[in-house]
Scaffold this active site. Structure first.
Site, PDB file in Angstrom:
ATOM      1  N   LYS A 112      74.946  55.877  58.484  1.00 40.43           N
ATOM      2  CA  LYS A 112      74.770  54.853  57.457  1.00 40.43           C
ATOM      3  C   LYS A 112      76.085  54.523  56.746  1.00 40.43           C
ATOM      4  O   LYS A 112      76.238  53.431  56.217  1.00 40.43           O
ATOM      5  CB  LYS A 112      73.685  55.281  56.480  1.00 40.43           C
ATOM      6  CG  LYS A 112      72.323  55.285  57.214  1.00 40.43           C
ATOM      7  CD  LYS A 112      71.151  55.532  56.316  1.00 40.43           C
ATOM      8  CE  LYS A 112      69.844  55.267  57.035  1.00 40.43           C
ATOM      9  NZ  LYS A 112      69.487  56.313  58.015  1.00 40.43           N
TER      10      LYS A 112
HETATM   11  C1  LIG Z   1      68.516  56.245  58.989  1.00 36.54           C
HETATM   12  C2  LIG Z   1      68.681  57.160  60.146  1.00 36.54           C
HETATM   13  C3  LIG Z   1      68.102  56.884  61.406  1.00 36.54           C
HETATM   14  C4  LIG Z   1      67.197  55.692  61.642  1.00 36.54           C
HETATM   15  O1  LIG Z   1      67.855  54.467  61.585  1.00 36.54           O
HETATM   16  P1  LIG Z   1      67.016  53.121  61.357  1.00 36.54           P
HETATM   17  O2  LIG Z   1      68.023  52.050  61.210  1.00 36.54           O
HETATM   18  O3  LIG Z   1      66.206  53.351  60.100  1.00 36.54           O
HETATM   19  O4  LIG Z   1      66.132  52.937  62.550  1.00 36.54           O
HETATM   20  C5  LIG Z   1      68.372  57.738  62.449  1.00 36.54           C
HETATM   21  N1  LIG Z   1      69.136  58.854  62.265  1.00 36.54           N
HETATM   22  C6  LIG Z   1      69.697  59.148  61.079  1.00 36.54           C
HETATM   23  C7  LIG Z   1      70.500  60.377  60.953  1.00 36.54           C
HETATM   24  C8  LIG Z   1      69.501  58.318  59.977  1.00 36.54           C
HETATM   25  O5  LIG Z   1      70.055  58.633  58.787  1.00 36.54           O
END
Ligand SMILES: *Cc1c(COP(=O)(O)O)cnc(C)c1O
Length: 462
Positions: A112
């Protein structure tokens, strides 16, 4: 470049306004009015450009004239200066034509950061041009909160409120949020589940008087700026191969994998986007059986994917319906009542052109961590492991390279990694420093009126 709403009843806005708003006022999600196109030769040139240069080329198309080229370049440079691997999204081969794309080298060790570090900078810039202030409100099951705090902590005219479910995030995840030194960040531990926290956030956004009064906005993946920034690494990865790759994406809210669709709609060639879910299989069921139905979220080893409503699916549905906003509006009006959408055959067929999907439970998650460790000596986190489990099931007769998006550093999830391998992943120095720092957060009942009063008071005092 203007942005329209998937529900067709909001005015079109420029990128900067879309960025500051998050959600469209008609309840829909923003998308570009049309997809900008990159030429095959430009996409091939990304084999030899830096990550920042590729990001500039892709993002400038989506940003239009909201920011000047030198402003965008400056924000990209500073966003990625803090990453521990200068390649930002390096590919690592873990088997024959099987790669991990490591997206966790940013300040909070989950993917993120790749989008939020740039989003935070563009957000501050847009706010400065527009004037006024913003109140960012987010519920988190762990990774979004810390990445948003790392991106927005210390910025002027922005107050950040992050709700996490008390006692239901890992210690590392909690400390990443609560040890921030920035006074514009307010952590609230809700006595309840993630769903309770998320429901409070949704109610406060729906309370339009309040939302307007405090200039409420969202930086989760309903904000298209996140998707735009995540599309970049699909281009950097594909440029490394002669044949179109298969991308396998550990999926919760469908934002990361939709960024792959965005890249494809901008011209990228990929053989398939594989949606890998944990036991919370709403998206696997939607794509495989044609029924999008929300149930009760169940806790797994990959908590950041413990989601029952995959908000970004609305974007994929809008595209699969040939941008028929009336259909999307009716589908989600129905969903609000029945928690279910039955997908018509035409839409299922349109989705199947690019998406495959599978669901993998905790046992398969641990098995994937153990197998990768046994074969390569590498420790992977449980979210990445869901992707590896999906990759293992693929029919590999085309020989296309397979790229699994590695979404978090294993040290964020030591319990699952230890259970699978007997080893505890060493904490990177930045995480270690945080383990001794002072924590700051407010515990509150799962009651939207108390949260609202708290936000009101803090925003007034700011
Ligand atoms: C948020 C997250 C996901 C999922 O991503 P999306 O965009 O919500 O599908 C997968 N792995 C990790 C470690 C995350 O923080």
């Amino acid at each position: 470049m203007f942005y329209l709403s998937t529900r067709g009843q909001a005015p079109q806005v420029a990128f900067a306004d879309m960025l500051l708003a998050g959600l469209a006022p008609d309840g829909g999600l923003y998308l570009p009015e049309s997809w900008p196109q990159l030429s095959p030769s430009e996409m091939r040139s990304f084999k030899n450009t830096t990550y920042g240069e590729t990001a500039g080329a892709v993002l400038s198309r989506l940003i239009g004239d909201s920011f000047a080229a030198d402003e965008l370049a400056a924000d990209i440079a500073s966003a990625y200066a803090g990453f521990e691997d200068k390649r930002i999204a390096p590919l690592v081969e873990i088997g024959p034509a099987l790669y991990l794309m490591e997206l966790f080298h940013g300040p909070t060790y989950a993917f993120k950061d790749v989008a939020l570090q740039i989003l935070g900078r563009l957000f501050a810039r847009a706010l400065k041009k527009r004037g006024g202030r913003a109140t960012v409100l987010a519920a988190t099951s762990g990774d979004t909160g810390s990445a948003a705090i790392a991106a927005l902590g210390g910025l002027e005219n922005i107050e950040v409120f992050v709700l996490h479910p008390k006692g239901r995030v890992s210690e590392v995840q909690r400390r990443q949020m609560t040890t921030t030194p920035h006074t514009n960040v307010h952590n609230i531990a809700i006595e309840g589940t993630f769903d309770d926290a998320q429901a409070i956030v949704k109610d406060l956004f729906a309370a339009t008087d309040f939302a307007h009064a405090v200039d409420l906005t969202a930086v989760n993946s309903i904000n298209f700026a996140r998707i735009a920034a995540q599309a970049v690494y699909y281009f950097t990865a594909a440029a490394q191969f002669d044949a179109p790759p298969v991308f396998v994406v550990p999926t919760g809210n469908f934002g990361d994998v939709f960024a792959g669709e965005a890249a494809m709609r901008m011209g990228l060639k990929a053989e398939k986007l594989v949606v890998a879910t944990n036991a919370n299989a709403i998206m696997a069921t939607a794509l495989n059986e044609g029924v999008y139905a929300a149930g009760e979220a169940q806790p797994t080893y990959s908590p950041s994917m413990d989601i029952q409503v995959a908000s970004n699916f609305e974007r994929a549905l809008f595209e699969a319906a040939n941008r028929d906003a009336a259909y999307v509006r009716a589908a989600f009006a129905g969903f609000a009542k029945t928690r279910r959408i039955d997908l018509p055959d035409g839409i299922r067929a349109a989705l199947a052109v690019r998406y495959d999907a599978g669901s993998f439970d905790d046992e398969k998650t641990l098995a994937a961590i153990a197998r990768v460790h046994a074969e390569t000596g590498r420790l992977i986190d449980p979210h990445t492991a869901v992707g590896v489990a999906a990759a293992d099931k693929l029919d590999r007769k085309t020989g296309a390279p397979i790229v699994v998006l590695s979404t978090a550093h294993p040290a964020k999830f030591p319990d699952a990694v230890k259970k699978a391998t007997g080893e505890i992943p060493p904490l990177p120095p930045r995480l270690k420093a945080m383990m001794g720092a002072e924590e700051r957060y407010t515990v509150m009942a799962a009651d939207k009126e108390s949260v609202r009063a708290f936000i009101d008071a803090k925003v007034r005092a700011a």
